[in-house]
Motif scaffolding. Structure first.
Motif, mmCIF file in Angstrom:
data_model
loop_
_atom_site.group_PDB
_atom_site.id
_atom_site.type_symbol
_atom_site.label_atom_id
_atom_site.label_comp_id
_atom_site.label_asym_id
_atom_site.label_seq_id
_atom_site.Cartn_x
_atom_site.Cartn_y
_atom_site.Cartn_z
ATOM 1 N N TYR A 15 36.524 42.730 50.901
ATOM 2 C CA TYR A 15 36.684 42.288 49.519
ATOM 3 C C TYR A 15 35.457 42.622 48.668
ATOM 4 C CZ TYR A 15 40.656 39.452 51.115
ATOM 5 O OH TYR A 15 41.841 39.033 51.628
ATOM 6 N N ALA A 16 34.507 43.386 49.235
ATOM 7 C CA ALA A 16 33.216 43.595 48.577
ATOM 8 C C ALA A 16 33.347 44.281 47.222
ATOM 9 C CB ALA A 16 32.290 44.414 49.478
ATOM 10 N N LEU A 63 37.933 41.958 37.198
ATOM 11 C CA LEU A 63 38.144 40.890 36.232
ATOM 12 C C LEU A 63 39.247 39.953 36.711
ATOM 13 C CD1 LEU A 63 37.085 40.061 33.402
ATOM 14 C CD2 LEU A 63 39.034 41.280 32.434
ATOM 15 N N LEU A 64 38.954 38.623 36.693
ATOM 16 C CA LEU A 64 39.897 37.558 37.042
ATOM 17 C C LEU A 64 40.288 37.541 38.517
ATOM 18 C CD1 LEU A 64 42.271 37.709 33.912
ATOM 19 C CD2 LEU A 64 40.328 36.191 34.299
ATOM 20 N N PHE A 65 39.567 38.241 39.378
ATOM 21 C CA PHE A 65 39.862 38.218 40.812
ATOM 22 C C PHE A 65 39.208 36.986 41.439
ATOM 23 C CE2 PHE A 65 38.859 39.162 45.229
ATOM 24 C CZ PHE A 65 40.108 39.531 45.703
ATOM 25 N N ARG A 66 39.989 36.272 42.264
ATOM 26 C CA ARG A 66 39.487 35.069 42.926
ATOM 27 C C ARG A 66 39.783 35.159 44.412
ATOM 28 N NH1 ARG A 66 38.656 30.682 39.541
ATOM 29 N NH2 ARG A 66 38.885 29.355 41.367
ATOM 30 N N GLY A 71 32.815 35.863 36.328
ATOM 31 C CA GLY A 71 31.358 35.920 36.424
ATOM 32 C C GLY A 71 30.822 37.188 37.043
ATOM 33 N N LEU A 72 31.392 37.622 38.184
ATOM 34 C CA LEU A 72 30.893 38.831 38.844
ATOM 35 C C LEU A 72 31.288 40.090 38.082
ATOM 36 C CD1 LEU A 72 31.376 38.003 42.630
ATOM 37 C CD2 LEU A 72 29.268 37.998 41.297
#
Length: 597
Positions: A538-539, A545-548, A561-562
């Motif tokens: 998952y790196a 954007l919007l990935f959790r 944030g990332l």
């Protein structure tokens, strides 16, 4: 005395014979040396022609590389990447040949080194655009800066090439002078040799026959060189021409006819016929520019439109200057460049820029909506939630209280999401300038802003001394805030978070990214924690954007944030990567060029 006459005659004949042999030997040596000098001069002339042609091919290939880059920017067609790689290989071959040709010329080698570095910078600059699509104003401004810098590099490359060609031409003039001196006595020498002795004539005939074979070989090489030059003209879309002021005649290259769509076997051009092909609106400007160049001995540079054989319009750029030969006769030498594709691409680029301006306008509207129209009703919702919490909560049923808590949580999450989206949008369209920035101060500010979270989780932040670099201060401070907040949020329950920050300067070969690297050295800033970690596959996705990775009920947040961190580092022409292992923590590696100004 009569008795001695035979002896005297014999002595005289012997002396005459010896003198004749010495004289013939002397003449032969002169002839032989002159012939060899001629061959040597011919080889040097060919050598100089090779250098000049290779230099012209180099500039032509660089022009083609610019065309490939522009086509790629307009079409985003990956096929142009192969063309660009092919051009790079051809440029490397050209420089390899030039270094061989100029191995014994220290002055030209210095110029060639400078040319190679300048073209290398131009190629690197062109290649950087293949992996940097223009989605925002910042990247558009970056492209504009790159285009300006690229134009400067291109002009510098032309200047260096011109100096090298002029240097070779001066050397060529010296060779021609030596050549003329060497052949001055040859006709007299051959005439005397023919009269004096047939044997010498036979010997010279054999020698000349040998030389003739060498000249045939040289002529064959010249044919190959001319063919190569013609191919270079075709590749660069160029055609050369020459106008004589003495007899008003014109000479045009094969590719000159090809640009006009004409067959040289069927059409014989002259200046008057060519002027008729020029668009009527441009004709007077071309004529006036030509006259002004002749009047003031200035270079002739003009762009205009022409009609081809099938009545299509092409855009042409002509460049030329007046030269004189050894007889002081004037000629106008020039080249024509087909810039139709360049003009068309320029117009398409203007359309793209207008669309980009509309996109930026829409983005500004989004910022306004996010900061005003969306937040205004949300603030009202939160205000009524606050009043209900103070006045009506005790009167609610258990189920009502549960629903109310969910509404409050959803409103808070929506507030965070709007704020983060707004921050991402502002980061994406930032026009802030770089300034000298102490990273230690930015980290201290970030820790102060996160003071409550740090105390709540009893977090330890261990940091080495960070450098002072050119950066956008508030963006890098936001980067530290996001990374520290991320490490504190995803800490293990049984162990307080320990965050270690380190800094090193590394060589570019240790920056493991496929993108073009703009600096020989990079700042490497590493932020490591002992948190819960994640599966390393998952790196890359965590920066989307919007990935959790986790449910928002378990770990609250917007998933932006990332993505903001990645955009901030891209604004600094750098890279960010993550490595992690479940239960072992996560490390973020940040690479920022050291040559930012």
């Amino acid at each position: 005395m009569k008795q001695h006459l035979p002896g005297i005659k014999l002595i005289l004949v012997t002396i005459a014979a010896v003198v004749s042999i010495i004289f013939l030997t002397f003449l032969y040596s002169i002839t032989f040396n002159q012939t060899n000098a001629t061959l040597s001069t011919s080889r040097k002339i060919i050598h100089i022609n090779n250098i000049q042609i290779e230099l012209e091919k180099t500039i032509a290939r660089l022009l083609y590389a610019e065309t490939v880059q522009k086509n790629f920017l307009l079409t985003n067609d990956s096929a142009y990447l192969n063309s660009f790689s092919h051009v790079k290989m051809e440029l490397a071959t050209s420089f390899s040949l030039l270094f061989q040709y100029l191995a014994n010329d220290g002055h030209q080698l210095k110029q060639l080194d400078l040319l190679e570095k300048t073209i290398g910078l131009r190629i690197d600059l062109l290649e950087s655009t293949f992996s940097a699509p223009i989605y925002n104003q910042n990247e558009s401004e970056k492209l504009a800066m790159n285009l300006k810098y690229g134009a400067e590099l291109m002009e510098k490359s032309r200047d260096i090439t011109k100096k090298m060609v002029n240097y070779q031409e001066e050397h060529l003039k010296l060779l021609e002078k030596e050549h003329r001196q060497a052949i001055t006595l040859m006709p007299i020498t051959y005439f005397i040799l023919v009269l004096v002795l047939l044997v010498i004539f036979s010997f010279l005939f054999i020698k000349l026959n040998t030389n003739r074979k060498k000249l045939i070989k040289i002529n064959d090489e010249l044919k190959i060189i001319n063919q190569t030059y013609a191919q270079a003209e075709k590749l660069a879309g160029l055609g050369n021409w020459r106008y004589s002021f003495q007899d008003k005649s014109s000479i045009y290259s094969q590719n000159f006819y090809s640009i006009l769509g004409l067959d040289p076997k069927q059409h014989k051009l002259n200046l008057r016929h060519f002027l008729k092909l020029i668009h009527p609106d441009d004709r007077s400007n071309v004529i006036e520019s030509f006259k002004n160049s002749v009047r003031h001995y200035k270079p002739f540079i003009v762009s205009y439109r022409i009609y081809t054989k099938d009545y299509k319009i092409k855009y042409i750029k002509s460049i030329g200057k007046i030269i004189k030969d050894n007889k002081n006769q004037k000629y106008f030498n020039g080249i024509n460049m087909d810039i139709t594709e360049m003009v068309t691409n320029s117009k398409q680029l203007e359309i793209k820029n207008k669309k980009l301006e509309l996109f930026n306008t829409d983005l500004a509207s989004f910022n306004y909506v996010a900061s005003h129209d969306l937040q205004a009703p949300l603030r009202k919702i939160q205000m009524f939630i606050s009043r209900i919490n103070e006045m009506e909560l005790p009167n609610m049923s258990k189920q009502g209280i549960e629903y109310f808590k969910r509404i409050n949580t959803a409103a808070a999450h929506m507030q965070v999401l709007i704020n983060d989206l707004l921050l991402f949008s502002r980061t994406n369209t930032s026009t802030a300038e770089f300034e000298l920035t102490n990273l230690n101060e930015l980290l201290s500010n970030a820790k102060e802003e996160l003071n409550l979270q740090i105390e709540e989780k009893n977090a330890q932040i261990v940091c080495e001394s960070l450098p002072t670099i050119f950066a956008i201060p508030y963006q890098l401070q936001q980067l530290f805030i996001n990374l520290l907040s991320n490490s504190i949020k995803f800490a293990r329950e049984e162990e307080p978070p320990i965050i270690k920050i380190s800094h090193h300067i590394i060589q570019k070969q240790f920056v493991l990214f496929d993108e073009d690297l703009i600096s020989d050295t990079y700042h490497k800033i590493t932020v490591c924690d002992n948190g819960i970690g994640f599966e390393n596959h998952y790196a890359e996705k965590i920066f989307h954007l919007l990935f959790r990775l986790h449910d928002k009920a378990e770990y609250p947040g917007s998933g932006i944030g990332l993505a903001i961190c990645k955009k901030i580092i891209e604004n600094h022409f750098g890279f960010i990567e993550a490595t992690s292992e479940p239960g072992r923590g996560t490390c973020f590696n940040i690479y920022i060029p050291t040559n930012l100004r």
